[in-house]
Scaffold this active site. Structure first.
Site, PDB file in Angstrom:
ATOM      1  N   CYS A 142       0.847  -1.287  -0.033  1.00 57.27           N
ATOM      2  CA  CYS A 142       0.070   0.044  -0.089  1.00 57.27           C
ATOM      3  C   CYS A 142       0.915   1.229  -0.011  1.00 57.27           C
ATOM      4  O   CYS A 142       1.758   1.399  -0.896  1.00 57.27           O
ATOM      5  CB  CYS A 142      -1.002  -0.076   1.307  1.00 57.27           C
ATOM      6  SG  CYS A 142      -2.378   0.938   0.848  1.00 57.27           S
ATOM      7  N   HIS A 235      -4.732  -4.835  -0.196  1.00 58.08           N
ATOM      8  CA  HIS A 235      -4.682  -5.621   0.954  1.00 58.08           C
ATOM      9  C   HIS A 235      -5.136  -7.176   1.173  1.00 58.08           C
ATOM     10  O   HIS A 235      -6.050  -7.282   1.732  1.00 58.08           O
ATOM     11  CB  HIS A 235      -5.089  -4.786   2.133  1.00 58.08           C
ATOM     12  CG  HIS A 235      -4.250  -3.532   2.493  1.00 58.08           C
ATOM     13  ND1 HIS A 235      -3.334  -3.561   3.279  1.00 58.08           N
ATOM     14  CD2 HIS A 235      -4.716  -2.206   2.210  1.00 58.08           C
ATOM     15  CE1 HIS A 235      -3.009  -2.352   3.249  1.00 58.08           C
ATOM     16  NE2 HIS A 235      -3.716  -1.413   2.659  1.00 58.08           N
ATOM     17  N   GLU A 237      -4.151  -9.326   2.527  1.00 58.10           N
ATOM     18  CA  GLU A 237      -3.780 -10.061   3.766  1.00 58.10           C
ATOM     19  C   GLU A 237      -5.008  -9.599   4.964  1.00 58.10           C
ATOM     20  O   GLU A 237      -4.973 -10.122   6.106  1.00 58.10           O
ATOM     21  CB  GLU A 237      -2.677  -9.524   4.362  1.00 58.10           C
ATOM     22  CG  GLU A 237      -2.270  -8.010   4.821  1.00 58.10           C
ATOM     23  CD  GLU A 237      -2.506  -7.120   4.007  1.00 58.10           C
ATOM     24  OE1 GLU A 237      -2.426  -5.830   4.315  1.00 58.10           O
ATOM     25  OE2 GLU A 237      -2.062  -7.593   2.882  1.00 58.10           O
TER      26      GLU A 237
END
Length: 299
Positions: A142, A235, A237
């Protein structure tokens, strides 16, 4: 094989409850196994949540991985218990003489600030320069990816008119990288960004490959094969409830925030979101560990 983390790290209790194979650092020292050494620069205010998410996606491989957590010294985190930092984190100066197989730099909630207005910008660029010689392979997430792109390639981030927020379909653009081996042609990824990088500026750099992107959300995954650097703008994760927590946090603060797209069933924030991105997340991090961190070491 297990992920090696400090014995009392809160993430270990969470992952053990999920039946994720973890190993305390004291137990690991008694084994005669050379674990991959991965250092994580955690820039997020939600340190426990972020370290748990990263440990989870690194744990499900045949490779034994030991995490070293570091935080900035030039900016003291205000949302994390100082005792947690003392017990489980180091500063860069404490690890700068070591060599690591992998480096992960997380995102940070400073997207809209100019680079030099970020309190730890100088320290971050020092760490990025150090990684050229001290780290085999790097993964930037990010804002961390945007910062690394600016530092290594001079590519600037651009502010979006509104936060790009939700779960978006992405498409593989380039299958030549082992990072996307086994990926579906199209897959879902959580996105939470106020800024973006323009594809045309990336394509002007011959050493950068765009591996995956979205017609709605923009660039997702870049790869610099020669320098073993991976740039991940979104993202995968994230937990099931991460976007929900961000949405409710911003609403409570009175910030302008739209409902995360393609996230809540029937766009109803009272319903529990369904995770549709977990397998892609696991595969991406497994490929990074295997092809970018481990295999160059074994040659």
């Amino acid at each position: 094989m297990p992920i090696i983390i400090p014995q009392d790290l809160p993430a270990r209790r969470i992952l053990d409850a999920e039946s994720v194979f973890t190993l305390g650092d004291a137990d690991a020292r008694r084994q005669d196994i050379r674990a991959l050494q991965v250092v994580v620069l955690n820039l997020m205010p939600t340190k426990v949540t972020t370290e748990t998410q990263i440990a989870r996606v690194l744990a499900n491989t045949p490779l034994q991985v030991e995490l070293t957590l570091i935080h900035t010294a030039s900016y003291q985190p205000t949302h994390t218990d100082p005792e947690h930092l003392r017990n489980f984190y180091s500063t860069f100066d404490q690890i700068r003489d070591r060599q690591f197989d992998g480096l992960i730099v997380t995102g940070a909630p400073v997207e809209t600030l100019p680079w030099l207005a970020v309190d730890y910008w100088s320290e971050l660029t020092t760490i990025l320069d150090w990684s050229r010689e001290a780290v085999r392979s790097s993964l930037f997430i990010c804002w961390g990816a945007q910062a690394a792109l600016q530092h290594f390639h001079g590519i600037e981030k651009q502010t979006l008119p509104a936060k790009r927020f939700g779960v978006f379909w992405h498409h593989l653009r380039d299958r030549s990288s082992p990072l996307v081996r086994g990926h579906d042609d199209d897959f879902l990824v959580p996105v939470s960004r106020h800024t973006e990088v323009i594809a045309a500026e990336v394509l002007a750099q011959s050493q950068l490959q765009i591996l995956a992107e979205s017609s709605e959300a923009g660039l997702h995954l870049l790869w610099d094969a020669d320098q073993h650097r991976t740039y991940l703008f979104n993202h995968p994760e994230y937990d099931a409830d991460t976007l929900d927590r961000e949405y409710r946090r911003d609403r409570e603060k009175g910030l302008p925030i739209q409902l995360p797209l393609n996230y809540y069933p029937n766009d109803d924030p009272n319903q529990v979101p369904t995770v549709r991105w977990r397998s892609h997340a696991q595969l991406l991090y497994t490929n990074w560990l295997n092809y970018e961190v481990y295999q160059p070491l074994s040659r």
